[in-house]
Design an enzyme around this catalytic site. Structure first.
Site, mmCIF file in Angstrom:
data_model
loop_
_atom_site.group_PDB
_atom_site.id
_atom_site.type_symbol
_atom_site.label_atom_id
_atom_site.label_comp_id
_atom_site.label_asym_id
_atom_site.label_seq_id
_atom_site.Cartn_x
_atom_site.Cartn_y
_atom_site.Cartn_z
ATOM 1 N N CYS A 9 0.936 -1.291 -0.009
ATOM 2 C CA CYS A 9 -0.078 0.001 0.038
ATOM 3 C C CYS A 9 0.952 1.289 0.024
ATOM 4 C CB CYS A 9 -1.108 -0.018 1.340
ATOM 5 S SG CYS A 9 -0.238 -0.245 2.727
ATOM 6 N N ARG A 15 -3.463 -0.627 5.563
ATOM 7 C CA ARG A 15 -4.162 -1.663 4.634
ATOM 8 C C ARG A 15 -2.927 -2.921 4.403
ATOM 9 N NH1 ARG A 15 -5.057 2.128 -0.121
ATOM 10 N NH2 ARG A 15 -3.169 2.894 0.729
ATOM 11 N N ASP A 124 -8.216 3.698 1.267
ATOM 12 C CA ASP A 124 -7.300 4.118 2.421
ATOM 13 C C ASP A 124 -8.241 4.595 3.889
ATOM 14 O OD1 ASP A 124 -5.251 4.821 4.059
ATOM 15 O OD2 ASP A 124 -4.320 6.013 2.247
#
Ligand code: 4NP
Length: 153
Positions: A9, A15, A124
């Site tokens: 990420c 994440r 996100d």
């Protein structure tokens, strides 16, 4: 057959640590031999543990990600891993742009592996509230199950 997966990420604190944790749990429950790591495209959080909200969300789902340490994705990763899995489309584009020509890793978008969710991003959750992390957890567990199906089959 053993394989290896790197989840990527932006910051490697929200994440992709959750994706790594969910994939480890999925692989363990199925007895799959798979090496799993995560990284970020950015360098802001190198050396940091996951975001406390990510640690808490994983913990609530029985998975410990507290000991993970953020790192930045590197050119060598494209030779080290069989699969490099991007958590969103912009990370996917960045990975393709930085992939060395000699790289052997197969780069993919995480939710492309999930039927009916092709092209979708794992959003996100960094700038939102804790509820965003529950959505992230649902997304990464769906992705982990789908990836495990492919490795299993
Ligand atoms: P992640 O979330 O990519 O899911 O780890 C982020 C964490 C930090 C930042 C951006 C996204 N940041 O800009 O510091």
């Amino acid at each position: 057959m053993s394989s290896s997966i790197l989840f990527v990420c932006l910051g490697n604190i929200c994440r992709s640590p959750l994706a790594e944790g969910a994939m480890r749990a999925e692989a363990e429950s199925r007895g799959l031999d798979v090496e799993i790591e995560s990284a970020g495209t950015g360098k802001w959080h190198i050396g940091d543990p996951p975001d406390p909200r990510a640690i808490e969300e994983a913990q609530a789902n029985g998975v410990d990600i507290a000991k993970q340490v953020a790192r930045q994705v590197s050119a060598q990763d494209f030779d080290r891993f069989d699969h490099i899995v991007a958590l969103d489309g912009s990370v996917y584009a960045d990975l393709l742009a930085m992939a060395p020509e000699s790289g052997t890793a197969e780069v993919s978008l995480f939710l492309d592996h999930v039927e009916g969710r092709g092209g979708e991003d794992v959003a996100d959750p960094y700038y939102g509230g804790p509820e965003g992390f529950a959505v992230t957890w649902d997304d990464v567990t769906a992705g982990a199950a789908a990836l495990a199906d492919k490795l299993d089959g």
